[in-house]
Design a protein around this motif. Sequence first.
Motif, PDB file in Angstrom:
ATOM      1  N   GLY A  23       0.701  -1.182   0.108  1.00  0.00           N
ATOM      2  CA  GLY A  23      -0.023  -0.057  -0.107  1.00  0.00           C
ATOM      3  C   GLY A  23       0.720   1.287  -0.024  1.00  0.00           C
ATOM      4  O   GLY A  23       0.324   2.373  -0.470  1.00  0.00           O
ATOM      5  N   GLY A  72      -2.978   2.759   3.383  1.00  0.00           N
ATOM      6  CA  GLY A  72      -2.004   2.884   2.146  1.00  0.00           C
ATOM      7  C   GLY A  72      -2.214   4.565   1.783  1.00  0.00           C
ATOM      8  O   GLY A  72      -1.192   4.991   0.931  1.00  0.00           O
ATOM      9  N   MET A  73      -3.413   4.943   1.917  1.00  0.00           N
ATOM     10  CA  MET A  73      -3.598   6.283   1.358  1.00  0.00           C
ATOM     11  C   MET A  73      -2.768   7.444   2.108  1.00  0.00           C
ATOM     12  O   MET A  73      -2.548   8.523   1.580  1.00  0.00           O
ATOM     13  CB  MET A  73      -5.017   6.687   1.449  1.00  0.00           C
ATOM     14  N   VAL A 117       3.767   6.524  -2.106  1.00  0.00           N
ATOM     15  CA  VAL A 117       2.766   7.175  -2.967  1.00  0.00           C
ATOM     16  C   VAL A 117       1.263   6.878  -1.999  1.00  0.00           C
ATOM     17  O   VAL A 117       0.708   5.981  -1.835  1.00  0.00           O
ATOM     18  CB  VAL A 117       2.505   5.746  -4.035  1.00  0.00           C
TER      19      VAL A 117
END
Lengths: 198, 427, 328
Positions: free
Chosen positions: B328, B369-370, B375
């Motif tokens: 993630g 993951g965000m 990323v």
Amino acid sequence: MPLKGLRAISRYILLAGGFLIVIACALIVVEIVMRQVFRRSLGGVDELAGFALAVGTAWSFGAVLLDKAHVRIDTVYSHFGDKGRALFDILSLTGTVLFMSAMLYFATEVLTTSIRFGASSQSSLAIPKSVPQAMWVAGLGWFLLVAVILLCCCLAALFRGDWKQVGRLAGAPDIETELSAELADTEQRNAGEKGAQS
Amino acid sequence: MIAFAIGAMILLLALGLPIAIGLGLVGMGLSEFYSVLPLTRAMGEVAWSSSTSFLMVSIPLFVLLGEILLRSGIADRMYAAVAAWLSWMPGGLMHANIGSSALFASMCGSSVATAATVGTTAMPQMTKYGYNPPLFLGTLAAGGTLGILIPPSINLIVYGLITNTSIPRLYLAGIIPGVLLALMFMTVVALACTLRPSLGGRVVRVGWPERIALLGEFLPPIFIFIVVIGSIYVGWATATESAALGVVAALVLTMVRGRFSVAMFVNAVENTMKTTGMIMLIVVAAFFLNFVMTAVGLTTAIVNLVTAYDLPPLGLMIAVIVFYLILGAFMDEMAMMISTVPVIAPVVFAAGFDGVWFGVMLVVLMQAGMILPPVGINLFVIQGIRRTGRISEIAWGATPFMLAMVTIMVLLMVFPQLALWLPATLN
Amino acid sequence: QDIQELRLKVIGGWSNVTMTTAVEQPFWQKTMPDLSGGKITADFNSLDTLGLKGDETLRLLRLKIADIVTGPVSFVAGDFKLYDGLDLSGAILDIESMRKAVDAYRPVIDKNMQENFNAHLLMMWPSPPQVLFCKGEIKGVADLKGKKIRTFNQTLADFVEAVGGTPVNLSFAEVVPALQNGTADCGVTGTGPGNSAKWWEVTDHLFPLVLGWSPYFSAINLDTWNSLDEPTKAFLTEAFGKLEDEMWAHVAGVATEGVNCNTGIGECAKGIKANMKLVEVTDADKALLAGMVTETILPRWAGRCGEACVAQWNETVGKALGFTAKAQ
Ligand code: NA
Ligand code: NA
């Protein structure tokens, strides 16, 4: 500055893309009302909205680049001085030109295949796929053009030894603010000096 | 191959290439060096497919909904009302950031749109009241991720599609963990600001009369909530379509308040397209990278690392969690879900885990993951609004909230009923 | 057996249908290596894990992104309308007729693939029959009037319009909530997929009027195919023949079981037992449907497809089924 024109045109293209999305939004609402109230369907609104998304976003890429809003990670970048940063900026634009050239090439291939097959969309509207795809390819092309012009301007500035101009054109947004603050500062000081002289 | 992929990505992103371009070039590199077939030639078809997806159409619509609320002053007033009720706690307005995010999440299925809207409202308050930027920005990035846990949620729809899991149940299952996670985010803020008061900003005291008076400001968001959720509930619209109704509702409210003008609307559209353009270029590049990674067998290789050892259920779930936390950090969440869930989910289900429960667990992992660098899409959104300062500050500020996310994952493992009770009761 | 050593790149069907998980994937990962004594292996990926929609499969095969691809036949209709010719709503009511139609149409599709996609057709197989899952009492075709019915292709929309319903376009992901909330009253899908996607949770009447078969194809890149020597080609042709038969048998089994599972009556080994009411398809219903096929569905498709395409179809599928298509 020649970039002024480019910026203005890119903004209009972005707005045009935005209105495609707004139209898609309106069509979705009309479809909902038709379905609930008149028990009828426009047919293919989801498809049109998908096209609007692809075209609309492609049309926004150029303006987003000029606006320096394609996010970059600045952890390493910010540790360098004007010269180092300028090189990073030029590298970043070169990468953009490289990737978008490939994208444009293969997107054009999608378009030409659709034209050759006479491909049309699956819904009852049977829109020739080549129409939205041509609009999409045009947007990608404009993005590439903007990136190439920016890169040329940066290289020109580099050869003049104007490192700061590179930052102004293609640096992280942060750098621009710093630079303009510095500029305003200088101007103010100059103005102050002038005022003192007269 | 794994080393090349991760190494090349870190190098390109560290060089300061735009995220989308970095992902795209890594994809081209993988195709060039690790594939006998010319995978790069699929770029056009993959880009067209991924950018015409109807589910994604709801992203610009939700962003536009937020932009209109911002320009009508509704978002500001909603924020002020939330602030009046929540900012007495240590950490002040940062609780309003989280509360507003949770509130907006209940109208909006996208984390990006949630972060963008609340972020724009809250950002000016940061300097005005002298908050410590990293933690303040961290609450916005992390709070925004609630957009996909509290229904509606684009990611839960996609999960339901891939795994044949009932989406209405998934929606119900997300509510309690979503609210709980919001409370835990607030706890993190309160703890951090109690331990180090310098992290909080100037406290604004609000009395009860003012709080009561501000209750009216919750009416517009409740109206939009009723339109968006209500239209789904009574069967007028699907989750994607309801975003369009939300836009109309926001426009109506704006007109009622006399704040509508063509210039304002054009401005809202312009900003919507800037956010959407930034996100969609990343999404398209991520889908291309995902295509190449899957086609050269990289995804399978990584998944095998996790699933090949015949672990007991608990071990398997921990391996899956570690896997998604690592992956993630490097991938776009939607692309990651599409390529890994079809392979991971059957293994997880075979080990006896419930499909609805795993959907909620997975969404919490997506949320992590965000906000995980390099990323992390929500970090980018907040950076896009902020425009100055380093993105690493936001990443640092979001880190404490990872703790809350890990805690909720542990709680979900120990008490699966947190997710499963509501769908079981209301069915 | 002296066959070539090969490592094929294969893009297979959707990862959430049993045709892929129970037949196609095991074939590439186990059967094929076993049969060939380890000489032929494959890197297998489902098209959805690659992030594909399904309408670009043959285009990718033409670009040689993979050696072999599987895709839904009617998704290619965006490029060439003739690919809809096997999925005309209501024209084929049982699996034996479907097999006849597929065998008859094979040369037509193979020719189109060779000419346009640099590909060679290997196999075709159907999904379990596409039937109606409805919420609320349904006694026959006439009761579909005024209903909002979720469709996923043009000929289904033609059918819905012919019965006086409203076609609703929804992505598969949104069907279950849409049925639950009443955004749609009925949905069309396979008996098996409808069971595994739990459509029975949100509907109560199963109307097994066969509205289509959503067939799949598997094709190989022509360059890959031509690079093979004769023994290898012969070996592969035989192996694919067996796989195709296995696939048809699997689908026939899933189709019956799908009905059993959804209604909770009869054997249901792999699915989930539900208790939907099975609506009987009467002869009157079949006659009504046949009328719609000849009066609306076939002529509309013929209009979209063009003269040459219709002539080919009448020669092959039409002959096998006893239909003649003519543009309005
Ligand atoms: Na939400
Ligand atoms: Na990520």
